[in-house]
Scaffold this active site. Sequence first.
Site, mmCIF file in Angstrom:
data_model
loop_
_atom_site.group_PDB
_atom_site.id
_atom_site.type_symbol
_atom_site.label_atom_id
_atom_site.label_comp_id
_atom_site.label_asym_id
_atom_site.label_seq_id
_atom_site.Cartn_x
_atom_site.Cartn_y
_atom_site.Cartn_z
ATOM 1 N N THR A 151 0.912 -1.145 0.000
ATOM 2 C CA THR A 151 0.000 0.000 0.000
ATOM 3 C C THR A 151 0.942 1.182 0.000
ATOM 4 O OG1 THR A 151 -2.079 -0.728 1.029
ATOM 5 C CG2 THR A 151 -1.254 1.349 1.814
ATOM 6 N N ARG A 159 -15.174 -6.114 0.144
ATOM 7 C CA ARG A 159 -14.369 -5.903 1.356
ATOM 8 C C ARG A 159 -13.871 -4.447 1.380
ATOM 9 N NH1 ARG A 159 -8.598 -4.747 2.370
ATOM 10 N NH2 ARG A 159 -8.240 -5.390 4.508
ATOM 11 N N GLY A 163 -5.539 -4.823 6.944
ATOM 12 C CA GLY A 163 -6.521 -3.774 7.229
ATOM 13 C C GLY A 163 -7.398 -4.091 8.418
HETATM 14 N N1 ASP Z 1 -4.053 -1.978 4.598
HETATM 15 C C1 ASP Z 1 -4.377 -2.429 3.274
HETATM 16 C C2 ASP Z 1 -5.669 -3.182 3.296
HETATM 17 O O1 ASP Z 1 -5.870 -4.015 4.161
HETATM 18 C C3 ASP Z 1 -3.349 -3.300 2.660
HETATM 19 C C4 ASP Z 1 -1.942 -2.884 2.856
HETATM 20 O O2 ASP Z 1 -1.625 -1.972 3.577
HETATM 21 O O3 ASP Z 1 -1.099 -3.512 2.227
HETATM 22 O O4 ASP Z 1 -6.473 -2.973 2.437
#
Ligand code: ASP
Length: 328
Positions: free
Chosen positions: A189, A217, A241
């Site tokens: 991310t 989701r 997340g």
């Molecule tokens: N936090 C993000 C999610 O769960 C994924 C990530 O940070 O890689 O959508």
Amino acid sequence: METQENRRRDDLAVQPKLIIHGGAGSSLKSKGGVEAVRKSLYPIVEEVYALLQSGASANQAVVLGCQMLEDDPCFNAGTGSVLQSDGQIRMSASLMDGKNQSFSGVINVSRVRNPIDLAQFLQTSPDRVLSDYGSAELARELQIPSYNGLTEVRLQEWIQERQDNFKRTMAGVVAEQDLISTSSARRGTIGVVALDKYGRLSAGTSTGGKGFERIGRVSDSAMPAGNYATQYAAVSCTGIGEDIIDECLAARIVVRVTDGMSLNEAMQRTFKEASERNRDFGAIALDANGAIAWGKTSQALLAAYHTGEKIGDTVEIPVGTEIGWLDS
Ligand code: ASP
């Protein structure tokens, strides 16, 4: 033209600070991977820091940083986003202006190049967080051209996962060709946190999600749990997340600082609690005094920062719960 207001502001100017991330997850497999990540992160830190030095606002710097990270196919946001279980890309992004304490974002948007642009537009809208259908309508209204952020590496990763019936909890933290065959949980991310010359803070986060998730989701990245700022502190998170939401991670750290804890103390306390609950994530943070901090419970956090004097990164910090900070 130099106005009295600008001169007064310049007298009060503080040293800008910047920290960015390209995800958290298991450690990078190879030295080549580490170098590739540095090669992606450092030019972005330099360019965004130069913008801050030229007097741009923290929000402008955050938006530029997020756009550049979204455009880098290495990271899981914009171009190079991971695919969901049905093979589609759905992205989420948010922007939080610490000075006005206003949050805006889009959830599960498709076919745009830079989801952060929509979050930026929504800052001044009466409706500040839009989900899939509304985001698509907004992109159409703004005449943003349709864009396909799919990359070959992410497609191959999805095809392989489909064969394994989506056993992995998340997709690769960065899109490395040689990582496609790994079965360890990896993620990614992007996020940017900035303090501008006039002491204003801002945070932005953008993601393609966990990868291989159920349709519908919702990621933490477009929630205050994953991206939050006040005039005292600003935080962007990455990792699982659901864990970030359960800890309300970004808001938890920021509220602690807002209520008087130092950033360092707030990070220590929050990551101690998180590691006791076996959470898997990382966060980057700044406070209004110019302190820079990062923390992680996951194996690796791919962050880089600019203090005004030097650039550094967290790409090779040891596996396990770790906190780091640089006082102002
Ligand atoms: N936090 C993000 C999610 O769960 C994924 C990530 O940070 O890689 O959508």
